[in-house]
Design a protein around this motif. Structure first.
Motif, PDB file in Angstrom:
ATOM      1  N   UNK A 105       0.823  -1.208   0.000  1.00 17.38           N
ATOM      2  CA  UNK A 105       0.000   0.000   0.000  1.00 17.38           C
ATOM      3  C   UNK A 105       0.858   1.259   0.000  1.00 17.38           C
ATOM      4  N   UNK A 106       2.044   1.146   0.582  1.00 16.55           N
ATOM      5  CA  UNK A 106       3.026   2.223   0.586  1.00 16.55           C
ATOM      6  C   UNK A 106       4.342   1.621   0.076  1.00 16.55           C
ATOM      7  N   UNK A 107       5.354   2.406  -0.196  1.00 16.24           N
ATOM      8  CA  UNK A 107       6.661   1.803  -0.486  1.00 16.24           C
ATOM      9  C   UNK A 107       7.075   0.888   0.662  1.00 16.24           C
ATOM     10  N   UNK A 108       7.487  -0.316   0.322  1.00 17.70           N
ATOM     11  CA  UNK A 108       7.799  -1.333   1.340  1.00 17.70           C
ATOM     12  C   UNK A 108       9.158  -1.954   1.081  1.00 17.70           C
ATOM     13  N   UNK A 109       9.750  -2.425   2.138  1.00 19.97           N
ATOM     14  CA  UNK A 109      10.932  -3.273   2.033  1.00 19.97           C
ATOM     15  C   UNK A 109      10.600  -4.601   2.685  1.00 19.97           C
ATOM     16  N   UNK A 110      10.912  -5.680   1.995  1.00 22.94           N
ATOM     17  CA  UNK A 110      10.653  -7.037   2.466  1.00 22.94           C
ATOM     18  C   UNK A 110      11.968  -7.814   2.522  1.00 22.94           C
TER      19      UNK A 110
END
Length: 256
Positions: free
Chosen positions: A95-100
């Protein structure tokens, strides 16, 4: 680097660096806002851990509408990898910029580390409890308390990983995201949000929820946080000593 998983497991179960510090993590990756991570029906043999940003589980209806069935916050797994190879019945999207980072949950569960196995089971129990709370909330609560309850839950879950206190938390979600999670229209969400603000329970500034009195907000929402920590461990409001422990993951490449 801030490690939301270590904070979560420490505060839920009392796990320390010695219980999880030797675990290997896989490749880390970035996702832009609105990017699909896993698709409904996809066969997966791994899980991902959210390090930063907000993602969600969702289902697409036949008419194109999206039903958000849970929000994934830092420290949450995209799926619990039970069984080891599974066909997803939901999609996962940022939904937002993410880091996984990829996590071999199946290997962790069979590592012989009983405390870790118990902690992972507890995390899954909490996620199931959240689903039950969402179902009760969306089916029985009026819209204003429905939204207030969701805000209380998100604040508690963010506090668990050192990202909220009793006065405020950052919430970079759109009103459409909230509407899709609450079963309301965007117009209705906007109206209810304004009502809660007029009551003096919250203010919103720069996508940050400012809380005048947390006790009053929780009372208005009929919110009991017990389902978020079933062992009865209180959720601290501040980041603990494990905040500086780093993930043993390869350095990510810069996003394009």
């Amino acid at each position: 680097m801030h490690n939301p998983l270590l904070l979560k497991l420490d505060r839920l179960c009392g796990l320390g660096p010695s219980d999880i510090g030797g675990l290997d993590f896989g490749e880390s990756s970035f996702a832009s806002a609105r990017e699909e991570i896993f698709r409904d029906g996809q066969v997966v043999s791994h899980a991902k851990l959210v390090l930063t940003g907000i993602a969600c589980h969702y289902k697409l209806m036949q008419d194109g509408r999206r039903a958000v069935t849970c929000f994934l916050l830092p420290g949450d797994f995209t799926n619990h990898q039970v069984p080891e190879r599974q066909t997803l019945n939901f999609s996962v999207g940022a939904l937002t910029p993410c880091r996984f980072v990829d996590v071999p949950l199946a290997a962790w569960r069979t590592s012989g580390n009983g405390r870790l196995t118990q902690a992972l089971s507890l995390c899954m129990m909490v996620d199931i409890a959240i689903q039950r709370a969402w179902l009760a909330n969306i089916s029985q609560q009026p819209a204003d308390r429905r939204l207030a309850h969701l805000l209380c839950e998100l604040r508690h879950r963010l506090a668990l990983v050192g990202m909220a206190d009793e006065c405020s938390f950052h919430l970079p979600l759109t009103q459409q995201d909230l509407a899709d999670a609450l079963g309301l229209s965007v117009v209705h969400v906007n109206r209810v949000l304004q009502y809660i603000k007029e009551l003096g329970l919250i203010r919103v500034k720069d996508r940050t929820i400012l809380i005048g009195d947390l006790g009053l907000l929780e009372e208005f929402a009929d919110f009991d946080p017990a389902y978020l920590h079933p062992q009865g461990v209180p959720l601290p409001a501040r980041t603990g000593d494990l905040a500086g422990v780093s993930l043993r993951a390869p350095a990510p490449s810069a996003p394009g």
